[in-house]
Design a protein around this motif. Structure first.
Motif, PDB file in Angstrom:
ATOM      1  N   ALA A  17       0.831  -1.208   0.000  1.00  0.00           N
ATOM      2  CA  ALA A  17       0.000   0.000   0.000  1.00  0.00           C
ATOM      3  C   ALA A  17       0.866   1.259   0.000  1.00  0.00           C
ATOM      4  O   ALA A  17       0.340   2.366  -0.115  1.00  0.00           O
ATOM      5  CB  ALA A  17      -0.911   0.006   1.227  1.00  0.00           C
ATOM      6  N   GLN A  18       2.175   1.081   0.133  1.00  0.00           N
ATOM      7  CA  GLN A  18       3.122   2.178   0.270  1.00  0.00           C
ATOM      8  C   GLN A  18       2.695   3.130   1.387  1.00  0.00           C
ATOM      9  O   GLN A  18       2.778   4.344   1.279  1.00  0.00           O
ATOM     10  CB  GLN A  18       3.322   2.895  -1.073  1.00  0.00           C
ATOM     11  N   ASN A  19       2.273   2.524   2.496  1.00  0.00           N
ATOM     12  CA  ASN A  19       1.846   3.248   3.686  1.00  0.00           C
ATOM     13  C   ASN A  19       3.036   3.316   4.646  1.00  0.00           C
ATOM     14  O   ASN A  19       3.291   2.383   5.408  1.00  0.00           O
ATOM     15  CB  ASN A  19       0.653   2.527   4.327  1.00  0.00           C
ATOM     16  N   VAL A  20       3.769   4.415   4.585  1.00  0.00           N
ATOM     17  CA  VAL A  20       5.007   4.558   5.342  1.00  0.00           C
ATOM     18  C   VAL A  20       4.758   4.497   6.846  1.00  0.00           C
ATOM     19  O   VAL A  20       5.530   3.880   7.584  1.00  0.00           O
ATOM     20  CB  VAL A  20       5.739   5.863   4.952  1.00  0.00           C
ATOM     21  N   ASP A  21       3.691   5.112   7.327  1.00  0.00           N
ATOM     22  CA  ASP A  21       3.413   5.105   8.770  1.00  0.00           C
ATOM     23  C   ASP A  21       3.128   3.690   9.270  1.00  0.00           C
ATOM     24  O   ASP A  21       3.658   3.281  10.310  1.00  0.00           O
ATOM     25  CB  ASP A  21       2.242   6.026   9.105  1.00  0.00           C
ATOM     26  N   LYS A  37      23.606  -3.771   0.978  1.00  0.00           N
ATOM     27  CA  LYS A  37      24.818  -3.427   1.723  1.00  0.00           C
ATOM     28  C   LYS A  37      24.697  -2.121   2.504  1.00  0.00           C
ATOM     29  O   LYS A  37      25.671  -1.626   3.057  1.00  0.00           O
ATOM     30  CB  LYS A  37      26.037  -3.413   0.812  1.00  0.00           C
ATOM     31  N   GLU A  38      23.503  -1.542   2.561  1.00  0.00           N
ATOM     32  CA  GLU A  38      23.247  -0.344   3.356  1.00  0.00           C
ATOM     33  C   GLU A  38      22.549  -0.780   4.640  1.00  0.00           C
ATOM     34  O   GLU A  38      21.709  -1.673   4.636  1.00  0.00           O
ATOM     35  CB  GLU A  38      22.340   0.607   2.564  1.00  0.00           C
ATOM     36  N   ILE A  39      22.917  -0.158   5.756  1.00  0.00           N
ATOM     37  CA  ILE A  39      22.266  -0.442   7.031  1.00  0.00           C
ATOM     38  C   ILE A  39      21.537   0.808   7.493  1.00  0.00           C
ATOM     39  O   ILE A  39      22.120   1.897   7.567  1.00  0.00           O
ATOM     40  CB  ILE A  39      23.286  -0.901   8.087  1.00  0.00           C
ATOM     41  N   ILE A  40      20.258   0.643   7.777  1.00  0.00           N
ATOM     42  CA  ILE A  40      19.413   1.726   8.249  1.00  0.00           C
ATOM     43  C   ILE A  40      18.989   1.353   9.661  1.00  0.00           C
ATOM     44  O   ILE A  40      18.472   0.251   9.885  1.00  0.00           O
ATOM     45  CB  ILE A  40      18.164   1.908   7.346  1.00  0.00           C
ATOM     46  N   GLN A  41      19.189   2.239  10.623  1.00  0.00           N
ATOM     47  CA  GLN A  41      18.860   1.909  12.008  1.00  0.00           C
ATOM     48  C   GLN A  41      17.942   2.968  12.604  1.00  0.00           C
ATOM     49  O   GLN A  41      18.113   4.161  12.371  1.00  0.00           O
ATOM     50  CB  GLN A  41      20.120   1.797  12.852  1.00  0.00           C
ATOM     51  N   GLY A  42      16.954   2.481  13.354  1.00  0.00           N
ATOM     52  CA  GLY A  42      15.991   3.346  14.026  1.00  0.00           C
ATOM     53  C   GLY A  42      14.714   3.483  13.220  1.00  0.00           C
ATOM     54  O   GLY A  42      14.752   3.588  11.992  1.00  0.00           O
ATOM     55  N   ARG A  43      13.591   3.459  13.929  1.00  0.00           N
ATOM     56  CA  ARG A  43      12.277   3.483  13.266  1.00  0.00           C
ATOM     57  C   ARG A  43      12.114   4.693  12.342  1.00  0.00           C
ATOM     58  O   ARG A  43      11.631   4.559  11.223  1.00  0.00           O
ATOM     59  CB  ARG A  43      11.161   3.453  14.299  1.00  0.00           C
ATOM     60  N   GLN A  44      12.507   5.887  12.788  1.00  0.00           N
ATOM     61  CA  GLN A  44      12.327   7.081  11.953  1.00  0.00           C
ATOM     62  C   GLN A  44      13.195   7.014  10.705  1.00  0.00           C
ATOM     63  O   GLN A  44      12.750   7.356   9.608  1.00  0.00           O
ATOM     64  CB  GLN A  44      12.625   8.354  12.742  1.00  0.00           C
ATOM     65  N   ILE A  46      14.192   4.295   9.245  1.00  0.00           N
ATOM     66  CA  ILE A  46      13.590   3.256   8.406  1.00  0.00           C
ATOM     67  C   ILE A  46      12.386   3.824   7.658  1.00  0.00           C
ATOM     68  O   ILE A  46      12.208   3.554   6.463  1.00  0.00           O
ATOM     69  CB  ILE A  46      13.206   2.017   9.259  1.00  0.00           C
ATOM     70  N   ALA A  47      11.581   4.651   8.326  1.00  0.00           N
ATOM     71  CA  ALA A  47      10.435   5.289   7.661  1.00  0.00           C
ATOM     72  C   ALA A  47      10.918   6.181   6.521  1.00  0.00           C
ATOM     73  O   ALA A  47      10.356   6.147   5.412  1.00  0.00           O
ATOM     74  CB  ALA A  47       9.614   6.096   8.662  1.00  0.00           C
ATOM     75  N   ASN A  48      11.946   6.982   6.767  1.00  0.00           N
ATOM     76  CA  ASN A  48      12.484   7.866   5.718  1.00  0.00           C
ATOM     77  C   ASN A  48      13.024   7.066   4.541  1.00  0.00           C
ATOM     78  O   ASN A  48      12.798   7.409   3.382  1.00  0.00           O
ATOM     79  CB  ASN A  48      13.576   8.768   6.293  1.00  0.00           C
ATOM     80  N   VAL A  53      12.436   4.701  -1.029  1.00  0.00           N
ATOM     81  CA  VAL A  53      12.330   3.488  -1.854  1.00  0.00           C
ATOM     82  C   VAL A  53      11.001   3.492  -2.617  1.00  0.00           C
ATOM     83  O   VAL A  53      10.962   3.173  -3.811  1.00  0.00           O
ATOM     84  CB  VAL A  53      12.471   2.216  -0.982  1.00  0.00           C
ATOM     85  N   ASN A  54       9.922   3.859  -1.942  1.00  0.00           N
ATOM     86  CA  ASN A  54       8.613   3.911  -2.605  1.00  0.00           C
ATOM     87  C   ASN A  54       8.632   4.888  -3.774  1.00  0.00           C
ATOM     88  O   ASN A  54       8.119   4.576  -4.855  1.00  0.00           O
ATOM     89  CB  ASN A  54       7.511   4.333  -1.617  1.00  0.00           C
ATOM     90  N   GLU A  55       9.209   6.067  -3.559  1.00  0.00           N
ATOM     91  CA  GLU A  55       9.255   7.083  -4.612  1.00  0.00           C
ATOM     92  C   GLU A  55      10.139   6.646  -5.774  1.00  0.00           C
ATOM     93  O   GLU A  55       9.817   6.886  -6.931  1.00  0.00           O
ATOM     94  CB  GLU A  55       9.752   8.411  -4.037  1.00  0.00           C
TER      95      GLU A  55
END
Length: 107
Positions: A17-21, A37-44, A46-48, A53-55
């Motif tokens: 649904a591409q519902n980021v929240d 090979k990229e690491i994303i940490q923390g909920r905020q 990850i949301a960003n 990615v969706n865009e």
């Protein structure tokens, strides 16, 4: 969705649904995602990342199969979007705790 654990059914519902929240709510506060090979940490963060990615790729995932492993859940998906080689098969490896995703590795 194929009797997935409820939090993972929500994860894939939010993804498609591409519902980021809703997507971000599936993760623990200090969760970690490893993708390409990229690491994303923390909920905020990850949301960003998910918003970007969706865009960029406008992707959707179809669950093909899943198994419970000794340390989490492994889900095989077919991912389609606006990227070269679409669709592709990817493996999502989830670690869960307290009905939240604490780690996700995408191969």
């Amino acid at each position: 969705m194929q009797n997935l654990p409820p939090i993972l059914a929500t994860y894939f519902e939010a993804t498609n649904a591409q519902n980021v929240d809703l997507y971000a709510s599936c993760f623990s506060e200090n969760a970690k995602v490893k993708d390409q090979k990229e690491i994303i940490q923390g909920r905020q963060n990850i949301a960003n990342w998910n918003r970007e990615v969706n865009e960029q790729y406008n992707s959707a995932s179809a669950v093909k199969s899943w198994i419970q492993t000794s340390d989490g859940v492994e889900v095989i998906t077919e991912v389609a979007g606006t990227f070269p080689g679409s669709p592709i098969e990817l493996t999502f490896r989830f670690k869960l705790q307290d009905n939240r995703i604490t780690e996700l590795e995408i191969d």
